[in-house]
Design an enzyme around this catalytic site. Structure first.
Site, short mmCIF file in Angstrom:
data_model
loop_
_atom_site.label_atom_id
_atom_site.label_comp_id
_atom_site.label_asym_id
_atom_site.label_seq_id
_atom_site.Cartn_x
_atom_site.Cartn_y
_atom_site.Cartn_z
N HIS A 152 -20.30 4.73 14.51
CA HIS A 152 -19.64 5.58 15.51
C HIS A 152 -19.33 6.97 14.96
CE1 HIS A 152 -17.64 6.16 19.32
NE2 HIS A 152 -16.54 6.58 18.71
N GLY B 297 -15.92 0.25 31.84
CA GLY B 297 -15.20 0.73 33.02
C GLY B 297 -15.66 2.10 33.50
N GLY C 62 -7.57 -23.32 8.91
CA GLY C 62 -8.21 -22.11 9.41
C GLY C 62 -8.94 -21.30 8.37
N LYS D 210 -16.69 15.18 34.21
CA LYS D 210 -15.71 14.84 35.24
C LYS D 210 -15.18 16.13 35.87
CE LYS D 210 -14.06 10.61 32.99
NZ LYS D 210 -12.88 9.89 32.44
N ARG E 254 -14.18 2.51 14.27
CA ARG E 254 -13.82 3.55 15.24
C ARG E 254 -12.51 4.25 14.92
NH1 ARG E 254 -14.91 1.30 21.22
NH2 ARG E 254 -14.46 -0.75 20.31
N GLN E 255 -11.67 3.66 14.08
CA GLN E 255 -10.46 4.39 13.66
C GLN E 255 -10.74 5.05 12.32
OE1 GLN E 255 -6.67 2.47 13.89
NE2 GLN E 255 -5.58 4.27 13.16
#
Length: 281
Positions: A119, A214, A35, A181, A86-87
């Site tokens: 980001h 989503g 690998g 929302k 993103r973290q």
């Protein structure tokens, strides 16, 4: 200067080389039976422009190997998509700040770093080489113009992405807003533009990244129920995890587009021109 690229950025790397009229170095990639990864690249020049999106762990290791293979050359690293970016905070004890760990690792051996719509801008400070972020807002605006929509409404998926949507809208002189929302009951939530009526409008929802799609799919359905003429989606980085692209098309979006920072069939516009402009500066 020569241009080199890792395996998951072959197409974008080739486009950047063409835009800059520079030679592209061929690199051989393979994996050993256990690998471990191997690569062999052509002879580097005094300067190397290395184009590599770290879309998965394999591409991250390939990039580290490529930087080492180009030792002795002055490397400008272009990270069209930076995995682990993103973290940028430690939320729980014992967690790494992943963006910092990756930025520090990739800084070794490079003289300059260019990212594309990263980001969080704060991630740039973790590199140990001069780092800058460029935006694809002009390219996204050109794609929107090509839709042929009559006065499209540019929507951000939330307030946090509103500045990027406004940047895109400014290029075309379009109206912009963000989705909000509203909880109607314990189980029912309405997603709609914060201040602009979507009825009869062509809507383009824009963001820096689409992951699973989503929330966007739910929003698209509600916008159509609210009378929107058409709903489109565009992003810089099309991750489309867990069947995200199919989910969006199944939700009735008229089109779904992304750039080639992550190369896929959804790559409708390119980051190559903006990257070339940044290199020429």
């Amino acid at each position: 200067m020569k241009v080199a690229c890792t395996e998951k950025s072959q197409i974008l790397g080739s486009k950047v080389a063409k835009a800059l009229d520079l030679p592209l170095v061929y690199t051989q990639f393979k994996a050993f039976p256990d690998g471990e990864l191997y690569l062999k690249t052509g002879a580097p020049d005094e300067e190397t422009l290395l184009v590599s999106s770290t879309v998965d762990n394999q591409s991250l290791i390939q990039l580290l190997l490529m930087i080492d293979a180009c030792e002795g050359s002055e490397i400008t690293l272009v990270l069209p998509y930076m995995g682990y970016a993103r973290q940028d905070k430690r939320f729980n004890d014992g967690e790494p700040v992943s963006s910092r760990a990756v930025a520090r690792a990739l800084s070794a051996g490079v003289s300059r770093v260019i990212t594309v719509n990263i980001h969080e801008d704060s991630v740039l400070s973790h590199f140990r080489a001069p780092a800058e972020d460029i935006t694809l807002a002009p390219e996204m605006a050109r794609w929107i113009e090509g839709l042929g929509c009559d006065d499209p409404l540019i929507l951000a998926p939330d307030k946090g992405a509103a500045a990027f949507a406004a940047e895109i809208a400014k290029n075309g002189g379009w109206e912009t807003d963000h989705l909000s929302k509203t909880r109607l009951s314990g189980e029912e939530v309405r997603i709609a533009p914060s201040s602009v009526d979507a009825e009869g409008r062509d809507i383009v929802i824009t963001d820096d990244i689409i992951s699973t799609g989503g929330t966007l799919a739910t929003a698209a359905g509600m916008l159509k129920d609210g009378g929107a003429r058409s709903v489109h989606a565009a992003c810089v980085h099309g991750v489309f995890a867990s069947g995200g692209f199919a989910r969006l098309r199944a939700a009735g979006l008229a089109s779904v587009a992304s750039s080639d920072t992550i190369e896929s069939a959804a790559s409708t516009f390119s980051a190559a021109g903006m990257i070339a402009d940044a290199i020429r500066k």
